[in-house]
Scaffold this active site. Structure first.
Site, mmCIF file in Angstrom:
data_model
loop_
_atom_site.group_PDB
_atom_site.id
_atom_site.type_symbol
_atom_site.label_atom_id
_atom_site.label_comp_id
_atom_site.label_asym_id
_atom_site.label_seq_id
_atom_site.Cartn_x
_atom_site.Cartn_y
_atom_site.Cartn_z
ATOM 1 N N SER A 152 0.780 -1.205 0.155
ATOM 2 C CA SER A 152 0.060 -0.010 0.031
ATOM 3 C C SER A 152 0.940 1.441 -0.027
ATOM 4 O O SER A 152 0.300 2.271 -0.180
ATOM 5 C CB SER A 152 -0.855 0.197 1.293
ATOM 6 N N TYR A 182 -3.354 -2.298 -10.352
ATOM 7 C CA TYR A 182 -3.374 -2.144 -8.991
ATOM 8 C C TYR A 182 -2.294 -2.928 -8.462
ATOM 9 O O TYR A 182 -1.391 -2.657 -7.279
ATOM 10 C CB TYR A 182 -4.563 -2.045 -8.438
ATOM 11 N N TYR A 221 -4.003 3.007 7.655
ATOM 12 C CA TYR A 221 -5.191 2.344 7.916
ATOM 13 C C TYR A 221 -6.359 2.969 9.100
ATOM 14 O O TYR A 221 -6.264 4.038 9.092
ATOM 15 C CB TYR A 221 -4.874 0.803 8.096
ATOM 16 N N LYS A 258 0.269 3.402 -2.854
ATOM 17 C CA LYS A 258 -0.659 4.261 -3.003
ATOM 18 C C LYS A 258 -0.502 5.671 -3.170
ATOM 19 O O LYS A 258 -1.212 6.541 -3.515
ATOM 20 C CB LYS A 258 -1.856 3.940 -1.781
ATOM 21 N N VAL A 288 1.321 -3.645 3.854
ATOM 22 C CA VAL A 288 1.197 -4.945 4.535
ATOM 23 C C VAL A 288 2.532 -5.869 4.350
ATOM 24 O O VAL A 288 2.855 -6.965 4.940
ATOM 25 C CB VAL A 288 -0.031 -5.674 4.183
#
Lengths: 307, 307, 307, 307
Positions: free
Chosen positions: C65, C191, C243, C68, C261
């Site tokens: 992530s 993605y 998160y 992102k 993660v």
């Protein structure tokens, strides 16, 4: 109190005609949006096999979610009950028919077989056991309705598939929880074909006669499902058959019933009769507005409900 | 198929006795937690007024949420329907009986009169129209049950009030949306008194006979509510009477019914009979575990359900 | 207070080593589940370009992530701001990173670009404007990190794709609301490739130096984004980068940061330094457990946070 | 870049004046609904103690939720941290400030001390340890602001109490989960008194100087809280200080801040300055619309934010 007769049905049809312009025809796919709201049909098969009809009872329309009762019925003939109920519940959802909120909170197990998620699981079950689930369903409804030309409306099926993002989301969410076993696209194709079945009120009332007759069909007298299963499917229609308007419908009409966004409703009084009504314009819960009133009036005139 | 008889009821009681240790007696208040789970009772009034009973059918217990049917019944006699239904819905909740989530999302309008929020609104309605709502309820149940010594269990009522934080939150949330008009404490006192009514299976079966008899009571033959209202209350019990287990109960038992966490369940087959069963241990939905099986067995033996 | 030095970083690494066995390595795909939790790395680039490192700072791992932030960064270079923010919000979600509940209630508009739904929308935006979005991303990170052999881990990308049911559900749900324009499978492939980027702490600290340096990269001194955008991306990392543990992280560490993660975290103190830490075992929020403590210790030793 | 000066503040005030008519003054209680939206104030205390002001910086207004920072601050002086954080979280809520949905799903533990539920828990904590929590708060703000006539606006406090149904629901829901220990009415009285504190921008900027100054007040140089606690409260304001608009505010303004529905906002740049702005009309998140723009402009002119 009145007796069942074609005249009674015609009377009811005339009384509700002014209501056909009050609701709203389903418009999420072009193939449904074009239906004229002026059509009204009603058909009844009484326990003794006598038949009554009024209005456009022979006009075929898209049965849509009414097919969810058929999917469950077929699943009941293919699986032991625990195999079904570990994958879908029996409780009313208290939510819109296509919501994902509850489905996520409840770990991918749909509340009941009559919301989209639950019906998709039924189709997933059929896919696992049948080599040709679409053909099989056609055979079943043709035999029950005694009409060999009942078919899928492929324009509707295609149109639904092209607007299926929400159902795809539902299926994928269930798959993420391990509650969807086959290919999502393939099962959705089957699901939309079932929804696209084109049938008339006469055909629907005859097809669903088994729910009023302890599981046995009219005519050839075939056992579709056991008497216990017939009672149970009726119970499920009572609590969950009318989207998020089941309570209001039970309160007003008092019959187990299942509606579809094509404007059809099938209902039964066990041991007494099976009924199909049709009027395309829907109320805010997605149930046929005039169709609901037709059933309400029928129950009042005959002095019969299940309560 | 069997016929109704004391022997049949006794047979059923003996069959379910092993189940009385499987569920869990309600323990959220001390006054209920102390109840022995060994007790089992069953009583039936048939349409012709004949009466059957078995087990501890004369032992009084806390009727708890069964009283919610009585609150609605009284409200139906005091208000025009729209005044009631603008403040409470008729749909199953799909949620725990005391959840605030749905109540907030739906702007303080409870889903139906049989969840806590809805019953509190019924009590709020009674508070606005009755000078002595507790006394009035006693008069009603004493007359319907034909027992002048039916009373509130003040220890239970007090105990409930002392553990009422969740219900207070529900009432205040509704007040914040303008759907609660009287003093919260005062209405909660009434609500908990109703819940604390101590009645036996025999008294309950007789009290709720009106729901099996088109609104008319047994004995003095008093019109409690209209035939239409009786049908409608039955419909509401069918879809929402058994907490979040209404669908499963309809599927298995097929009767309109209302349960309480005291372990009692009242059920009716309209035109046929009113039934009350009692066994204190509850299943995971909060309904009497053995009580549900008693009703299931009764329906099987008699070959009677509403489906 | 300490000064930045390799010795300080090594000291911190040794202090947190006992913690590496406390969390849990991500195991939702086999390719990640096999990573040894014993690895620990840390790298810092100070504002003056000086570089510090300790432990396994050269070992590449799956950035997951953290990518992102890169997707958002690229989107900011391709679109005017309103085109981005009409499709994704800037608020913390208060929910698990892959929940659909909020996404449905908020009509398919993800809360922010750092939850899965939001990052999928960023990838959908890139898909619409770039002919080869995967190649483009490689070019960008290779240039920023000054390492030409940075690449996707195709085993990880494949494995993610095969376990992508939840993300497919998210994408289809957004599509049902009109907030997803390209082919779901194609965008998900992109993605997952971005998630599978294999980079070391040294490479990550160098890559994200632009967020500590008003939008300008280290070395070639390229403007990646404007100073204002750099401040804003930092703000977004502060409120939504960790998160559902962003508040706790801000409280303890006080730096804008983004975790993956794979066990990596990148953090910056604007005007002071960019940092990357790595330890595969995760805490209950999905953030590197020892990695968070490394950053907490660094902030304490240097007496520096943004607060 | 500009320097801090009264002229700069006045310039900003004039620039935002046209915006004062765009938002909406809080109207849930009459005492607030009557406030003129034309008022605009701004005050700054720089790290060196120098003071700047413009507009209606001496006009007192209702500080409302800004008091939530004070409640937390006092709690931090009375309790060990674990005693506080086991009863309230540190995460953004992602929901409206007065929602019960999340509070029920998360078992009565509020997300953070700056939503109503969390602030009520803080007041409950103060109630348990202080004999006169209202008097104590007055002493604290009078000393920090160096103004002995700061007081509660009892008309506002009374008005809030009379419109407190939602907050009562929140408190009772927490009580049902065991997360509320004192009498609900008593704690709500304290809570509403804190909200009703009437202070000016000058007084607020001086009072909250400790958050920009490592926990030490201006003037008498009193340690209000430790440097670590000051950093942490700032972090919490960053992630959760602006209702469900914290992400947008961080993105635009980039300062830890807390707003109140009276139209005030306090903000700090740690080590640099404390700021208070006031303009009664609110944006859709409940934050002062022009106040937010004043802070945004200040950050742009000075080239200073925390990012």
């Amino acid at each position: 109190m009145s007796e069942l007769s074609n005249a009674l049905l015609e009377e009811i049809i005339e009384e509700v005609r002014p209501l056909t312009r009050q609701g709203k025809v389903a418009d999420y796919i072009p193939a449904l949006a074009g239906i004229s709201p002026d059509q009204l049909g009603m058909a009844v098969y009484a326990a003794d096999g006598s038949h009554y009809q009024a209005g456009d009872a022979d006009t075929r329309f898209s049965i849509q979610s009414i097919s969810k009762v058929l999917s469950l019925t077929v699943a009941l003939t293919l699986y032991d009950e625990p195999e079904i109920w570990q994958r879908v519940g029996k409780e009313p959802s208290g939510q819109a028919f296509n919501s994902l909120v509850q489905l996520e909170l409840e770990q991918g197990k749909p509340r009941n077989p009559f919301i989209n998620a639950g019906a998709l699981v039924m189709c997933d079950l059929l896919e696992s056991r049948l080599t040709a689930p679409r053909l099989r369903m056609l055979e079943i409804v043709r035999r029950l309705a005694q009409q060999n030309d009942i078919n899928y409306d492929r324009v509707v099926a295609r149109s639904e598939y092209e607007h299926s993002a929400r159902n795809a989301a539902i299926a994928w969410l269930m798959k993420s929880f391990g509650n969807f076993h086959n290919d999502v696209s393939k099962v959705m194709e089957t699901y939309f074909h079932y929804c696209s079945l084109a049938m008339s009120c006469n055909e629907l009332a005859r097809t669903f006669f088994y729910l009023a007759n302890q599981g046995r069909s009219l005519g050839e007298d075939v056992t579709v499902i056991s008497p216990r299963h017939a009672r149970q499917v009726n119970a499920l229609m009572m609590t969950s058959g009318m989207y998020d308007g089941a309570g209001e419908f039970a309160w007003r009409v008092g019959m187990p019933a299942k509606s579809g966004v094509g404007g059809g409703i099938v209902a039964v009084i066990p041991g007494v009769m099976s009924i199909a009504v049709w009027s395309p314009a829907l109320d805010s819960s997605g149930n046929s507005l005039a169709g609901t009133v037709m059933l309400e009036k029928l129950t009042e005139r005959l002095g019969r409900s299940i309560f």
